[in-house]
Motif scaffolding. Structure first.
Motif, PDB file in Angstrom:
ATOM      1  N   ILE A  28       8.009 -27.521 -18.845  1.00  0.00           N
ATOM      2  CA  ILE A  28       9.751 -27.789 -18.697  1.00  0.00           C
ATOM      3  C   ILE A  28      10.490 -28.232 -20.051  1.00  0.00           C
ATOM      4  O   ILE A  28      11.362 -27.249 -20.344  1.00  0.00           O
ATOM      5  CB  ILE A  28       9.927 -29.100 -17.704  1.00  0.00           C
ATOM      6  N   SER A  29      10.025 -29.059 -20.744  1.00  0.00           N
ATOM      7  CA  SER A  29      11.168 -29.782 -21.596  1.00  0.00           C
ATOM      8  C   SER A  29      11.753 -28.658 -22.667  1.00  0.00           C
ATOM      9  O   SER A  29      12.899 -28.762 -22.811  1.00  0.00           O
ATOM     10  CB  SER A  29      10.685 -30.930 -22.292  1.00  0.00           C
ATOM     11  N   ILE A  30      10.705 -28.364 -23.649  1.00  0.00           N
ATOM     12  CA  ILE A  30      11.260 -27.451 -24.685  1.00  0.00           C
ATOM     13  C   ILE A  30      11.663 -26.148 -24.345  1.00  0.00           C
ATOM     14  O   ILE A  30      12.857 -25.841 -24.795  1.00  0.00           O
ATOM     15  CB  ILE A  30      10.262 -27.503 -25.695  1.00  0.00           C
ATOM     16  N   ARG A  31      11.252 -25.512 -23.377  1.00  0.00           N
ATOM     17  CA  ARG A  31      11.656 -24.221 -23.061  1.00  0.00           C
ATOM     18  C   ARG A  31      13.306 -24.354 -22.323  1.00  0.00           C
ATOM     19  O   ARG A  31      14.242 -23.656 -22.634  1.00  0.00           O
ATOM     20  CB  ARG A  31      10.830 -23.655 -21.882  1.00  0.00           C
ATOM     21  N   LEU A  32      13.325 -25.318 -21.556  1.00  0.00           N
ATOM     22  CA  LEU A  32      14.573 -25.726 -20.632  1.00  0.00           C
ATOM     23  C   LEU A  32      15.448 -26.320 -21.727  1.00  0.00           C
ATOM     24  O   LEU A  32      16.876 -25.671 -21.690  1.00  0.00           O
ATOM     25  CB  LEU A  32      14.492 -26.530 -19.589  1.00  0.00           C
ATOM     26  N   PHE A  33      15.169 -26.963 -22.525  1.00  0.00           N
ATOM     27  CA  PHE A  33      16.250 -27.298 -23.567  1.00  0.00           C
ATOM     28  C   PHE A  33      16.591 -25.973 -24.552  1.00  0.00           C
ATOM     29  O   PHE A  33      17.980 -26.042 -24.781  1.00  0.00           O
ATOM     30  CB  PHE A  33      15.588 -28.334 -24.581  1.00  0.00           C
ATOM     31  N   HIS A  34      15.974 -25.208 -24.791  1.00  0.00           N
ATOM     32  CA  HIS A  34      16.195 -24.046 -25.654  1.00  0.00           C
ATOM     33  C   HIS A  34      17.193 -23.090 -24.576  1.00  0.00           C
ATOM     34  O   HIS A  34      18.282 -22.777 -25.091  1.00  0.00           O
ATOM     35  CB  HIS A  34      15.177 -23.356 -25.835  1.00  0.00           C
ATOM     36  N   ARG A  35      16.661 -22.928 -23.329  1.00  0.00           N
ATOM     37  CA  ARG A  35      17.590 -22.062 -22.443  1.00  0.00           C
ATOM     38  C   ARG A  35      18.915 -22.885 -22.361  1.00  0.00           C
ATOM     39  O   ARG A  35      19.916 -22.053 -22.209  1.00  0.00           O
ATOM     40  CB  ARG A  35      16.879 -22.042 -21.158  1.00  0.00           C
ATOM     41  N   MET A  36      19.134 -24.199 -22.264  1.00  0.00           N
ATOM     42  CA  MET A  36      20.393 -24.755 -22.145  1.00  0.00           C
ATOM     43  C   MET A  36      21.265 -24.648 -23.272  1.00  0.00           C
ATOM     44  O   MET A  36      22.233 -24.415 -23.169  1.00  0.00           O
ATOM     45  CB  MET A  36      20.060 -26.453 -21.850  1.00  0.00           C
ATOM     46  N   GLN A  45      21.484 -37.635 -22.091  1.00  0.00           N
ATOM     47  CA  GLN A  45      20.514 -38.643 -22.733  1.00  0.00           C
ATOM     48  C   GLN A  45      19.328 -38.551 -22.234  1.00  0.00           C
ATOM     49  O   GLN A  45      18.187 -38.255 -22.871  1.00  0.00           O
ATOM     50  CB  GLN A  45      20.929 -40.108 -22.494  1.00  0.00           C
ATOM     51  N   VAL A  46      18.911 -38.161 -20.819  1.00  0.00           N
ATOM     52  CA  VAL A  46      17.780 -37.994 -20.065  1.00  0.00           C
ATOM     53  C   VAL A  46      17.065 -36.713 -20.645  1.00  0.00           C
ATOM     54  O   VAL A  46      15.824 -36.701 -20.998  1.00  0.00           O
ATOM     55  CB  VAL A  46      17.753 -37.970 -18.597  1.00  0.00           C
ATOM     56  N   THR A  47      17.730 -35.578 -20.997  1.00  0.00           N
ATOM     57  CA  THR A  47      17.089 -34.458 -21.338  1.00  0.00           C
ATOM     58  C   THR A  47      16.805 -34.573 -22.740  1.00  0.00           C
ATOM     59  O   THR A  47      15.698 -34.196 -23.155  1.00  0.00           O
ATOM     60  CB  THR A  47      18.157 -33.317 -21.302  1.00  0.00           C
ATOM     61  N   LEU A  48      17.374 -35.335 -23.615  1.00  0.00           N
ATOM     62  CA  LEU A  48      16.840 -35.586 -24.859  1.00  0.00           C
ATOM     63  C   LEU A  48      15.846 -36.204 -25.107  1.00  0.00           C
ATOM     64  O   LEU A  48      14.875 -35.883 -25.931  1.00  0.00           O
ATOM     65  CB  LEU A  48      18.400 -36.204 -25.727  1.00  0.00           C
ATOM     66  N   ILE A  49      15.557 -37.209 -24.369  1.00  0.00           N
ATOM     67  CA  ILE A  49      14.505 -38.200 -24.455  1.00  0.00           C
ATOM     68  C   ILE A  49      13.336 -37.431 -23.862  1.00  0.00           C
ATOM     69  O   ILE A  49      12.228 -37.314 -24.505  1.00  0.00           O
ATOM     70  CB  ILE A  49      14.666 -39.402 -23.532  1.00  0.00           C
ATOM     71  N   ALA A  50      13.511 -36.596 -22.905  1.00  0.00           N
ATOM     72  CA  ALA A  50      12.472 -35.808 -22.424  1.00  0.00           C
ATOM     73  C   ALA A  50      11.890 -34.539 -23.367  1.00  0.00           C
ATOM     74  O   ALA A  50      10.650 -34.432 -23.654  1.00  0.00           O
ATOM     75  CB  ALA A  50      12.831 -35.079 -20.886  1.00  0.00           C
ATOM     76  N   VAL A  51      12.883 -33.975 -24.190  1.00  0.00           N
ATOM     77  CA  VAL A  51      12.342 -32.828 -24.977  1.00  0.00           C
ATOM     78  C   VAL A  51      11.614 -33.690 -26.321  1.00  0.00           C
ATOM     79  O   VAL A  51      10.650 -33.214 -26.674  1.00  0.00           O
ATOM     80  CB  VAL A  51      13.476 -31.998 -25.536  1.00  0.00           C
ATOM     81  N   LEU A  52      12.169 -34.626 -26.730  1.00  0.00           N
ATOM     82  CA  LEU A  52      11.721 -35.271 -27.698  1.00  0.00           C
ATOM     83  C   LEU A  52      10.315 -36.088 -27.298  1.00  0.00           C
ATOM     84  O   LEU A  52       9.353 -36.092 -28.364  1.00  0.00           O
ATOM     85  CB  LEU A  52      12.432 -36.530 -28.305  1.00  0.00           C
ATOM     86  N   GLY A  53      10.227 -36.161 -26.274  1.00  0.00           N
ATOM     87  CA  GLY A  53       8.724 -36.664 -25.677  1.00  0.00           C
ATOM     88  C   GLY A  53       7.705 -35.504 -25.850  1.00  0.00           C
ATOM     89  O   GLY A  53       6.497 -35.664 -25.800  1.00  0.00           O
ATOM     90  N   ALA A  54       8.212 -34.407 -25.326  1.00  0.00           N
ATOM     91  CA  ALA A  54       7.654 -33.059 -25.414  1.00  0.00           C
ATOM     92  C   ALA A  54       7.069 -32.634 -26.785  1.00  0.00           C
ATOM     93  O   ALA A  54       5.947 -32.217 -26.929  1.00  0.00           O
ATOM     94  CB  ALA A  54       8.439 -31.887 -24.748  1.00  0.00           C
ATOM     95  N   CYS A  55       7.830 -33.040 -27.731  1.00  0.00           N
ATOM     96  CA  CYS A  55       7.727 -32.692 -29.407  1.00  0.00           C
ATOM     97  C   CYS A  55       6.579 -33.791 -29.661  1.00  0.00           C
ATOM     98  O   CYS A  55       5.580 -33.297 -30.424  1.00  0.00           O
ATOM     99  CB  CYS A  55       8.847 -33.123 -30.049  1.00  0.00           C
TER     100      CYS A  55
END
Length: 275
Positions: A28-36, A45-55
């Protein structure tokens, strides 16, 4: 009775490693962040925390730095929870210096932020720095919780700071009137075991005020492997197997202990439990 008579025979099933480990990049996180970003949808805030967790999971330092730039540009840098996610990401990706800079630049730090910095130093084996941050947190009037104590005790364990670990464990009850949880005991057993204090570690387990879990016994078993104590290793193994009969790592550790002692029949018996 032979130790192996107490172990169930089982077959190791293929792990669904791709689904369990991974695939942080494919999921989910990185691909969706890129698409967003491509669709000009502003993350929260929730999205950023999720994508940093994926990193964290894929140690994607370069991508994480890009997210950090976005955080700064869009005004999330003052958010304590996003800042904490950055601290974790940089520490887990091997960039402790950047982790510390994020920490120092945070306008407000909460308990989670302080604990993350303590854990970051512990992850890199820098126990004295972890203790210094922990003590600074207390000076600032922030009361440590169970997680903070776990982080600093783990840091002591990785750095071999036995006396410091003993003192901090004592503080849990004496200074903060908290009851140690099983994770605190596990850290202490690991700390004592790594330092070669195997008898003290075993005595410590026997005096625990909570039931030892498999991690506690596994910590003792691991220490026995390092310090070549077969008798205590078998005792730790019995207790660990009773709690987790299918723990592959336990059988591997015991097999390695036997191999170091050239007890090849026992190595074979332990290996049969793995495959």
């Amino acid at each position: 009775m032979d130790l192996f008579d107490t172990m169930p025979t089982w077959k190791l099933r293929p792990r669904e490693g791709y689904a369990r480990i991974g695939d942080a990049f494919e999921s989910i996180s990185i691909r969706l962040f890129h698409r967003m970003n491509s669709d000009n949808v502003a993350p929260d805030q929730v999205t950023l925390i999720a994508v940093l967790g994926a990193c964290n999971q894929i140690t994607a330092l370069q991508y994480g730095r890009g997210v950090h730039a976005f955080v700064t540009k869009d005004g999330f840098a003052a958010d304590a929870f996003v800042g904490t996610a950055l601290i974790n990401m940089y520490a887990k990706c091997g960039s402790l210096g950047r982790s510390r800079r994020v920490f120092d630049e945070m306008p407000e730090k909460n308990l989670v932020s302080w604990s993350a910095m303590v854990a970051g130093y512990g992850l890199h084996g820098r126990g004295m720095e972890a203790i210094a941050v922990f003590n600074e947190m207390k000076v600032k009037g922030i009361r440590p919780d169970e997680v903070a104590f776990t982080s600093v005790l783990s840091a002591c364990s990785h750095a071999g700071l036995v006396n410091e670990g003993r003192e901090i464990f004592h503080q849990i009850k004496s200074e903060y009137s908290l009851n140690p949880i099983v994770e605190h005991y596990s850290c202490m057993v690991d700390l004592l075991g790594r330092a070669g204090h195997l008898d003290e570690a075993y005595d410590f387990i026997n005096k625990m005020e909570v039931m030892p879990n498999v991690d506690v016994w596994a910590a003792l078993l691991s220490a026995c492997r390092v310090h070549h104590n077969v008798v205590l290793a078998e005792l730790a193994a019995r207790n660990a197997f009773a709690l987790n009969p299918k723990g592959v790592g336990l059988y591997v550790s015991l097999s390695n202990i036997y191999a170091a002692e050239k007890r090849w029949d026992d190595v074979e018996m332990a290996s049969k439990k793995i495959y």
